[in-house]
Design a protein around this motif. Structure first.
Motif, mmCIF file in Angstrom:
data_model
loop_
_atom_site.group_PDB
_atom_site.id
_atom_site.type_symbol
_atom_site.label_atom_id
_atom_site.label_comp_id
_atom_site.label_asym_id
_atom_site.label_seq_id
_atom_site.Cartn_x
_atom_site.Cartn_y
_atom_site.Cartn_z
ATOM 1 N N GLN A 3 1.032 -1.077 0.000
ATOM 2 C CA GLN A 3 0.166 -0.002 -0.205
ATOM 3 C C GLN A 3 0.878 1.154 0.007
ATOM 4 N N LEU A 4 0.611 2.309 -0.957
ATOM 5 C CA LEU A 4 1.221 3.782 -0.833
ATOM 6 C C LEU A 4 0.064 4.490 -0.554
ATOM 7 N N VAL A 5 0.100 5.383 0.562
ATOM 8 C CA VAL A 5 -0.863 6.385 0.530
ATOM 9 C C VAL A 5 -0.309 7.669 0.586
ATOM 10 N N GLU A 6 -0.757 8.363 -0.299
ATOM 11 C CA GLU A 6 -0.168 9.689 -0.419
ATOM 12 C C GLU A 6 -1.211 10.756 0.133
ATOM 13 N N SER A 7 -0.619 11.973 0.671
ATOM 14 C CA SER A 7 -1.303 13.006 1.357
ATOM 15 C C SER A 7 -0.546 14.344 1.093
ATOM 16 N N GLY A 8 -1.389 15.343 1.480
ATOM 17 C CA GLY A 8 -0.890 16.589 1.332
ATOM 18 C C GLY A 8 -1.004 17.660 0.124
ATOM 19 N N GLY A 9 -1.904 16.945 -0.572
ATOM 20 C CA GLY A 9 -2.221 17.879 -1.725
ATOM 21 C C GLY A 9 -2.858 18.820 -1.317
ATOM 22 N N GLY A 10 -3.436 19.620 -2.456
ATOM 23 C CA GLY A 10 -4.364 20.654 -2.049
ATOM 24 C C GLY A 10 -4.318 22.081 -3.108
ATOM 25 N N LEU A 11 -5.099 22.789 -2.581
ATOM 26 C CA LEU A 11 -4.999 24.231 -3.585
ATOM 27 C C LEU A 11 -3.992 25.164 -2.922
ATOM 28 N N VAL A 12 -3.151 25.866 -3.977
ATOM 29 C CA VAL A 12 -2.271 26.715 -3.577
ATOM 30 C C VAL A 12 -2.158 27.805 -4.683
ATOM 31 N N GLN A 13 -1.655 28.982 -4.340
ATOM 32 C CA GLN A 13 -1.464 30.157 -5.201
ATOM 33 C C GLN A 13 -0.234 29.911 -6.011
ATOM 34 N N ALA A 14 0.074 30.426 -7.236
ATOM 35 C CA ALA A 14 1.267 30.235 -8.143
ATOM 36 C C ALA A 14 2.296 31.055 -7.122
ATOM 37 N N GLY A 15 3.412 30.509 -7.078
ATOM 38 C CA GLY A 15 4.355 30.984 -6.370
ATOM 39 C C GLY A 15 4.544 30.314 -5.006
ATOM 40 N N GLY A 16 3.439 29.502 -4.780
ATOM 41 C CA GLY A 16 3.462 29.055 -3.358
ATOM 42 C C GLY A 16 4.221 27.868 -3.088
ATOM 43 N N SER A 17 3.974 27.089 -1.942
ATOM 44 C CA SER A 17 4.570 25.815 -1.793
ATOM 45 C C SER A 17 3.537 24.957 -1.282
ATOM 46 N N LEU A 18 4.171 23.608 -1.454
ATOM 47 C CA LEU A 18 3.213 22.584 -0.988
ATOM 48 C C LEU A 18 4.280 21.079 -0.826
#
Length: 115
Positions: A3-18
């Motif tokens: 199992q591989l479980v990703e997390s941390g995605g989302g909406l961010v403004q251009a120039g931002g970080s994630l």
């Protein structure tokens, strides 16, 4: 069962970080090459970055100097730090455990960059 479980995605403004994360189970994580891929709707999945079991990293040209892949073997986790995000980085990001016999994939996490 792998199992591989990703997390941390989302909406961010251009120039931002994630930062997206992927926790693995069912594999000997420390000996596995791990990778991040991304896919736009209707397009082929393409490699973003790969990190070997020894920590060697490779990046696709379109993310070089902006993204950083890393891993923590004791946590069985691989990360992708994404800086200076652009609208064209919008995609579903997939974690992959690469091996000679077969690759294992996570379900993906959506990253949306607004311009």
């Amino acid at each position: 069962q792998v199992q591989l479980v990703e997390s941390g995605g989302g909406l961010v403004q251009a120039g931002g970080s994630l930062r997206v994360s992927c926790v693995a189970s069912g594999i000997i994580f420390s000996t596995n090459t791990m990778g991040w891929y991304r896919q736009d709707p209707g397009k082929e999945r393409k490699v973003v970055s790969v990190i070997s079991s020894a920590g060697r990293t490779t990046y696709s040209d379109f993310v070089k100097s902006r993204f950083t892949i890393s891993r923590e073997n004791d946590k069985k986790t691989v990360y992708l730090q994404m800086n200076s995000l652009k609208a064209e980085d919008t995609a579903i990001y997939f974690c992959c455990a690469l091996s000679i016999s077969r690759n294992f994939w996570g379900q993906g996490t959506q990253v949306t960059v607004s311009s």
